[in-house]
Design an enzyme around this catalytic site. Sequence first.
Site, PDB file in Angstrom:
ATOM      1  N   ASP A 128       0.776  -1.121  -0.024  1.00  0.00           N
ATOM      2  CA  ASP A 128       0.086  -0.083  -0.067  1.00  0.00           C
ATOM      3  C   ASP A 128       0.878   1.288   0.153  1.00  0.00           C
ATOM      4  O   ASP A 128       0.390   2.311  -0.039  1.00  0.00           O
ATOM      5  CB  ASP A 128      -0.714   0.035   1.181  1.00  0.00           C
ATOM      6  CG  ASP A 128      -0.115   0.027   2.496  1.00  0.00           C
ATOM      7  OD1 ASP A 128       1.207  -0.097   2.497  1.00  0.00           O
ATOM      8  OD2 ASP A 128      -0.686   0.671   3.771  1.00  0.00           O
TER       9      ASP A 128
ATOM     10  N   TYR B 296      10.568   4.692   1.781  1.00  0.00           N
ATOM     11  CA  TYR B 296      11.497   3.762   2.457  1.00  0.00           C
ATOM     12  C   TYR B 296      13.091   3.710   2.190  1.00  0.00           C
ATOM     13  O   TYR B 296      13.858   3.149   2.943  1.00  0.00           O
ATOM     14  CB  TYR B 296      11.030   2.363   2.291  1.00  0.00           C
ATOM     15  CG  TYR B 296       9.764   1.858   3.076  1.00  0.00           C
ATOM     16  CD1 TYR B 296      10.136   1.507   4.347  1.00  0.00           C
ATOM     17  CD2 TYR B 296       8.465   1.882   2.645  1.00  0.00           C
ATOM     18  CE1 TYR B 296       9.112   0.924   5.190  1.00  0.00           C
ATOM     19  CE2 TYR B 296       7.462   1.621   3.557  1.00  0.00           C
ATOM     20  CZ  TYR B 296       7.915   1.199   4.718  1.00  0.00           C
ATOM     21  OH  TYR B 296       6.821   0.874   5.854  1.00  0.00           O
TER      22      TYR B 296
HETATM   23  C1  G6P Z   1       3.164   0.930   5.102  1.00  0.00           C
HETATM   24  C2  G6P Z   1       3.837  -0.243   4.359  1.00  0.00           C
HETATM   25  C3  G6P Z   1       3.434  -1.401   5.183  1.00  0.00           C
HETATM   26  C4  G6P Z   1       3.910  -1.465   6.510  1.00  0.00           C
HETATM   27  C5  G6P Z   1       3.180  -0.083   7.298  1.00  0.00           C
HETATM   28  C6  G6P Z   1       3.881   0.046   8.572  1.00  0.00           C
HETATM   29  O1  G6P Z   1       1.847   1.063   4.872  1.00  0.00           O
HETATM   30  O2  G6P Z   1       3.561  -0.167   2.930  1.00  0.00           O
HETATM   31  O3  G6P Z   1       4.290  -2.512   4.455  1.00  0.00           O
HETATM   32  O4  G6P Z   1       3.613  -2.589   7.092  1.00  0.00           O
HETATM   33  O5  G6P Z   1       3.579   0.874   6.526  1.00  0.00           O
HETATM   34  O6  G6P Z   1       3.400   0.916   9.259  1.00  0.00           O
HETATM   35  P1  G6P Z   1       3.375   1.031  10.663  1.00  0.00           P
HETATM   36  O7  G6P Z   1       2.454   2.017  11.085  1.00  0.00           O
HETATM   37  O8  G6P Z   1       2.881  -0.319  11.463  1.00  0.00           O
HETATM   38  O9  G6P Z   1       4.869   1.509  11.111  1.00  0.00           O
HETATM   39 MN    MN Z   2       4.377  -2.369   2.317  1.00  0.00          MN
END
Ligand code: G6P
Ligand code: MN
Length: 439
Positions: free
Chosen positions: A168, A263
């Site tokens: 996402d 990222y």
């Molecule tokens: C985004 C990435 C996901 C990930 C998430 C983590 O949506 O695409 O792969 O798991 O961020 O978010 P968080 O709020 O759990 O650090």
């Molecule tokens: Mn992801």
Amino acid sequence: KFSVVIAGGGSTYTPEIILMLLDNLDKLPLRCIKLYDNDEDRQNKLAKACEIIVKEKDPDIEFVATTDPQTAYTDVDFCLAHIRVGQLPMREMDEKISLKHGVVGQETCGPGGIAYGMRSIAGVLENIDYMEKYSPNCWMLNYSNPAAIVAEATRRLRPNSRVINICDMPIGLENSYAQILGFKDRKEMDIRYFGLNHFGWYTSIKDKDGNELLPKLIEHQLKYGNCPENEAEGNYTDDSWMETARKVKDLVRLDPTTTPNSYLQYYLYGDDMVAHSDPNYTRANQVMDGREKRVFGECARIAEVGTAKDTTLEIGIHASFIVDLATALAFNTHERMLLIVENNGAIENFPDDAMVEIPCIVGKDSYEPLSIGKIPTFQKGLMEQQVAVEKLVVDAWIEHSYLKLWQALTLSKTVPSANVAKALLDDLIEANKGYWPEL
Ligand code: G6P
Ligand code: MN
């Protein structure tokens, strides 16, 4: 009408995904929603509230919450898979062990991602096997992390399965580009993108008249990153995501001809990331104290009052790609989406057998990657290194090889030397007893 199972039913994302599914019943009509998890207690924290939400929307939709794979996977058309093997406490270990060695502590990037990959592979394969046994025509829309390693494992170990790996993050990024460029909807933009999961670059953003807007976006990003001019108006879930949006400034400086998946900050500015981390309170802690408490608390409240009419839970906008993808597979919409697929020549100067994240046209029971052509040396070099890491992790998992995993850690751009890689590996092995194959 379709039947879906959410694998990883106990995830804090489950309620917002259900709300999103219910908001899109005109596009993707549903007859059944099932939650499946191997942790009954955790899933029960959400299940009653989810049932109430579903029944208030449409009492004819069947709702099931189960820990039995046969019940979960029988008679389903789509499996939405977001399992997390080891749950958030193991995410916390991944992040803290990495930081202890002075290395980026992150869920999917660097040693944390490698450790998580070693845990996830078996869980994802197990779910694929249940799906094939009980509903052979089902599609698994898999966004279980770390998606890059999981995708390489499915390519290698379940090559003919109906699994599509997707993330996402691009949706979130495109939402901020749309906001910056003044579009109401990200779908008003036509984008070009190439890379790996959590490791890619946009090379074009056009409006519907074909005007190229990337230079305008980059000009903005050099000043404000992915934040709008007034930072406070950005659509971030919390401060940590706002910081990430800010950091894009530095990423764009490094190559002002493309705009990066944020990222990449963990690979290209690892030193800054470590400097700004608290080794005793990481993202996993923030998520457990924040999102998890909030979602479980709200679900408990809904279960108690017996209605979700005034709920604070919100529709997961980012998760709208799931409906788009399922709709495309079911109704042949030919929507263009970023998927994680085998390269097979799409990126001309990149190995055929690498799992890459690129635009695909999704139609009835199929998807077709678009041709990307040649990519520049900077990106190609970075991607080759990272793909090698991902492949070595899957090798290590298959062969139970300490050596391959040491090589994977050594090769990760986040790790400074083979010494540090070995020290990390020994700590990670200890922490992951019972989750990893024995090396
Ligand atoms: C985004 C990435 C996901 C990930 C998430 C983590 O949506 O695409 O792969 O798991 O961020 O978010 P968080 O709020 O759990 O650090
Ligand atoms: Mn992801």
